[in-house]
Motif scaffolding. Structure first.
Motif, PDB file in Angstrom:
ATOM      1  N   GLU A   1       0.834  -1.204   0.000  1.00 29.98           N
ATOM      2  CA  GLU A   1       0.000   0.000   0.000  1.00 29.98           C
ATOM      3  C   GLU A   1       0.870   1.256   0.000  1.00 29.98           C
ATOM      4  N   PHE A   2       1.928   1.243   0.797  1.00 31.50           N
ATOM      5  CA  PHE A   2       2.822   2.412   0.820  1.00 31.50           C
ATOM      6  C   PHE A   2       3.465   2.622  -0.557  1.00 31.50           C
ATOM      7  N   CYS A   3       3.925   1.556  -1.145  1.00 28.84           N
ATOM      8  CA  CYS A   3       4.580   1.680  -2.460  1.00 28.84           C
ATOM      9  C   CYS A   3       3.596   2.188  -3.509  1.00 28.84           C
ATOM     10  N   ALA A   4       2.396   1.631  -3.524  1.00 34.04           N
ATOM     11  CA  ALA A   4       1.401   2.041  -4.518  1.00 34.04           C
ATOM     12  C   ALA A   4       1.045   3.515  -4.325  1.00 34.04           C
ATOM     13  N   ARG A   5       0.797   3.913  -3.086  1.00 35.40           N
ATOM     14  CA  ARG A   5       0.387   5.306  -2.856  1.00 35.40           C
ATOM     15  C   ARG A   5       1.518   6.286  -3.180  1.00 35.40           C
ATOM     16  N   THR A   6       2.734   5.908  -2.889  1.00 35.96           N
ATOM     17  CA  THR A   6       3.855   6.803  -3.175  1.00 35.96           C
ATOM     18  C   THR A   6       4.059   6.931  -4.690  1.00 35.96           C
ATOM     19  N   MET A   7       3.934   5.826  -5.403  1.00 36.11           N
ATOM     20  CA  MET A   7       4.025   5.886  -6.860  1.00 36.11           C
ATOM     21  C   MET A   7       2.906   6.762  -7.434  1.00 36.11           C
ATOM     22  N   LEU A   8       1.702   6.603  -6.912  1.00 33.90           N
ATOM     23  CA  LEU A   8       0.577   7.413  -7.411  1.00 33.90           C
ATOM     24  C   LEU A   8       0.775   8.891  -7.069  1.00 33.90           C
ATOM     25  N   ALA A   9       1.359   9.170  -5.908  1.00 30.22           N
ATOM     26  CA  ALA A   9       1.660  10.569  -5.571  1.00 30.22           C
ATOM     27  C   ALA A   9       2.554  11.183  -6.644  1.00 30.22           C
ATOM     28  N   ASN A  10       3.551  10.423  -7.084  1.00 35.82           N
ATOM     29  CA  ASN A  10       4.504  10.922  -8.088  1.00 35.82           C
ATOM     30  C   ASN A  10       3.878  10.975  -9.481  1.00 35.82           C
ATOM     31  N   PHE A  11       3.213   9.906  -9.883  1.00 38.02           N
ATOM     32  CA  PHE A  11       2.844   9.756 -11.302  1.00 38.02           C
ATOM     33  C   PHE A  11       1.351   9.963 -11.596  1.00 38.02           C
ATOM     34  N   GLU A  12       0.537  10.134 -10.566  1.00 35.94           N
ATOM     35  CA  GLU A  12      -0.858  10.520 -10.816  1.00 35.94           C
ATOM     36  C   GLU A  12      -1.110  11.941 -10.292  1.00 35.94           C
ATOM     37  N   HIS A  13      -0.581  12.234  -9.072  1.00 31.87           N
ATOM     38  CA  HIS A  13      -0.925  13.501  -8.422  1.00 31.87           C
ATOM     39  C   HIS A  13       0.171  14.554  -8.543  1.00 31.87           C
ATOM     40  N   ASP A  14       1.291  14.187  -9.183  1.00 33.18           N
ATOM     41  CA  ASP A  14       2.382  15.145  -9.408  1.00 33.18           C
ATOM     42  C   ASP A  14       2.837  15.800  -8.104  1.00 33.18           C
ATOM     43  N   GLU A  15       2.997  14.989  -7.088  1.00 31.30           N
ATOM     44  CA  GLU A  15       3.462  15.497  -5.790  1.00 31.30           C
ATOM     45  C   GLU A  15       4.949  15.201  -5.613  1.00 31.30           C
ATOM     46  N   ASP A  16       5.603  16.039  -4.819  1.00 32.75           N
ATOM     47  CA  ASP A  16       7.044  15.893  -4.586  1.00 32.75           C
ATOM     48  C   ASP A  16       7.285  14.840  -3.511  1.00 32.75           C
ATOM     49  N   ILE A  17       7.540  13.607  -3.962  1.00 29.92           N
ATOM     50  CA  ILE A  17       7.747  12.512  -3.004  1.00 29.92           C
ATOM     51  C   ILE A  17       9.078  12.640  -2.280  1.00 29.92           C
ATOM     52  N   GLY A  18       9.877  13.621  -2.636  1.00 35.51           N
ATOM     53  CA  GLY A  18      11.105  13.897  -1.895  1.00 35.51           C
ATOM     54  C   GLY A  18      10.851  14.698  -0.620  1.00 35.51           C
ATOM     55  N   SER A  19       9.634  15.173  -0.447  1.00 33.05           N
ATOM     56  CA  SER A  19       9.345  16.008   0.733  1.00 33.05           C
ATOM     57  C   SER A  19       8.793  15.173   1.878  1.00 33.05           C
ATOM     58  N   GLU A  20       9.217  15.522   3.094  1.00 28.81           N
ATOM     59  CA  GLU A  20       8.731  14.797   4.284  1.00 28.81           C
ATOM     60  C   GLU A  20       7.221  14.927   4.415  1.00 28.81           C
ATOM     61  N   ALA A  21       6.682  16.106   4.061  1.00 28.81           N
ATOM     62  CA  ALA A  21       5.243  16.337   4.240  1.00 28.81           C
ATOM     63  C   ALA A  21       4.428  15.363   3.385  1.00 28.81           C
ATOM     64  N   VAL A  22       4.860  15.156   2.137  1.00 29.32           N
ATOM     65  CA  VAL A  22       4.115  14.256   1.248  1.00 29.32           C
ATOM     66  C   VAL A  22       4.184  12.822   1.768  1.00 29.32           C
ATOM     67  N   ILE A  23       5.367  12.401   2.172  1.00 29.69           N
ATOM     68  CA  ILE A  23       5.511  11.020   2.671  1.00 29.69           C
ATOM     69  C   ILE A  23       4.736  10.851   3.984  1.00 29.69           C
ATOM     70  N   ALA A  24       4.760  11.877   4.831  1.00 31.69           N
ATOM     71  CA  ALA A  24       4.021  11.799   6.103  1.00 31.69           C
ATOM     72  C   ALA A  24       2.528  11.654   5.837  1.00 31.69           C
ATOM     73  N   THR A  25       2.025  12.389   4.878  1.00 30.20           N
ATOM     74  CA  THR A  25       0.592  12.294   4.558  1.00 30.20           C
ATOM     75  C   THR A  25       0.231  10.891   4.074  1.00 30.20           C
ATOM     76  N   ILE A  26       1.110  10.310   3.272  1.00 27.09           N
ATOM     77  CA  ILE A  26       0.868   8.937   2.790  1.00 27.09           C
ATOM     78  C   ILE A  26       0.845   7.963   3.964  1.00 27.09           C
ATOM     79  N   LEU A  27       1.829   8.088   4.838  1.00 21.10           N
ATOM     80  CA  LEU A  27       1.915   7.162   5.978  1.00 21.10           C
ATOM     81  C   LEU A  27       0.694   7.312   6.886  1.00 21.10           C
ATOM     82  N   THR A  28       0.333   8.545   7.177  1.00 18.75           N
ATOM     83  CA  THR A  28      -0.819   8.795   8.035  1.00 18.75           C
ATOM     84  C   THR A  28      -2.086   8.232   7.391  1.00 18.75           C
TER      85      THR A  28
END
Lengths: 193, 193
Positions: free
Chosen positions: A104-131
């Motif tokens: 689930e973490f891998c899928a959501r992080t990939m979608l953040a990058n390639f569907e939602h155009d989010e900066d997966i290098g940022s702590e805030a984006v990764i924190a939101t995924i984890l939460t």
């Protein structure tokens, strides 16, 4: 249980296709192997993705991706930054490798990058995924950036080199290597055959 | 009639797969576009095939080819010399582009390289192929090496560059580019869809 090892980089667009395809199937157990392509490319003398360094190939890839995503029923938006910094996501994923939340973490992080155009290098984006998965983001981000975990990611890179991995995604079924999302169907057939 | 343009190099192992697949089908008309990858690679700063320059990728390719050939029901023997000189075969193929013998010449030349491990850079091997199809080998070899035909092959290379071709095989269906044997099924679907 049938097994496949999936070596992938969160910055890699063809890894995106394979990670989503593997996360959505239950027939084969996945050994997730997050790693960084950067050091592999550096050994080739490349200081960036070949999709950036080779302009014609890079331009083609952005024509290819929407067609590929349509083929696999996956969403697609071309990232406004490519390749994105995948170091933080890889460090978090290392912690999840044997946890039930890994796919689930891998899928959501990939979608953040390639569907939602989010900066997966940022702590805030990764924190939101984890939460969003119901995990303790603060604790995981701290553990991900511990010295021990940094050493583990470097060791993963050395393992990649020892296996002669030269790109991502790369799959192993036993000793047999399969390179690229275009070989995932073959690798899965080998794992279940 | 549905059409597909197939850009290929007789030295290219993945072109071998696509040329044989296209030569054996009748549903789509093929615009054969023989060309040389060498000048394309030189523009990238490469003085040889990436499968030679990148050792890990090259080693992988020779694992991949027998599996791919089995998938498509094609014979396979790893050439003892790679990449072979494809200049002469390309020059002859230029003469055959709009002739009824083109598909047969391309298929037999590819099989000479990738099934029979023959040096397709030699006049004797190409002459045997031409004679085997019932053609006048001496006349064709002379015409192939005429100044006019040399100029035509150089123009073909310039056309490849103008189309932003960066590897082989490459297919076009109208303006849409598809790179690699792994995309031939998609390109054919596009041509017939």
């Amino acid at each position: 249980m049938k097994e496949i090892a999936c070596w992938f980089d969160f910055a890699s667009n063809y890894s995106y296709l394979s990670v989503l395809r593997l996360a959505r199937q239950k027939e084969v157990a996945v050994q997730w192997k997050p790693f960084l392509l950067g050091p592999i490319f550096k050994e080739q003398g490349w200081d960036n993705s070949p999709f950036v360094l080779q302009k014609d190939k890079g331009d083609y890839v952005w024509q290819d991706m929407p067609r590929e995503c349509a083929k696999y029923g996956l969403p697609w938006r071309q990232p406004s930054e490519f390749p994105r910094r995948s170091l933080l996501a890889a460090r978090v994923a290392l912690l999840g490798e044997h946890q039930p939340w890994m796919a689930e973490f891998c899928a959501r992080t990939m979608l953040a990058n390639f569907e939602h155009d989010e900066d997966i290098g940022s702590e805030a984006v990764i924190a939101t995924i984890l939460t969003g998965i119901g995990l303790d983001a603060a604790a995981l981000l701290t553990a991900a950036q511990s010295d021990d975990n940094k050493v583990r990611l470097r060791a993963r890179g050395e393992e990649a080199r020892s296996l002669h991995i030269f790109g991502a995604p790369t799959f192993f079924v036993g000793p047999d290597m399969y390179w690229g999302n275009d070989r995932l169907t073959d690798a899965l057939a080998r794992a279940t055959g």
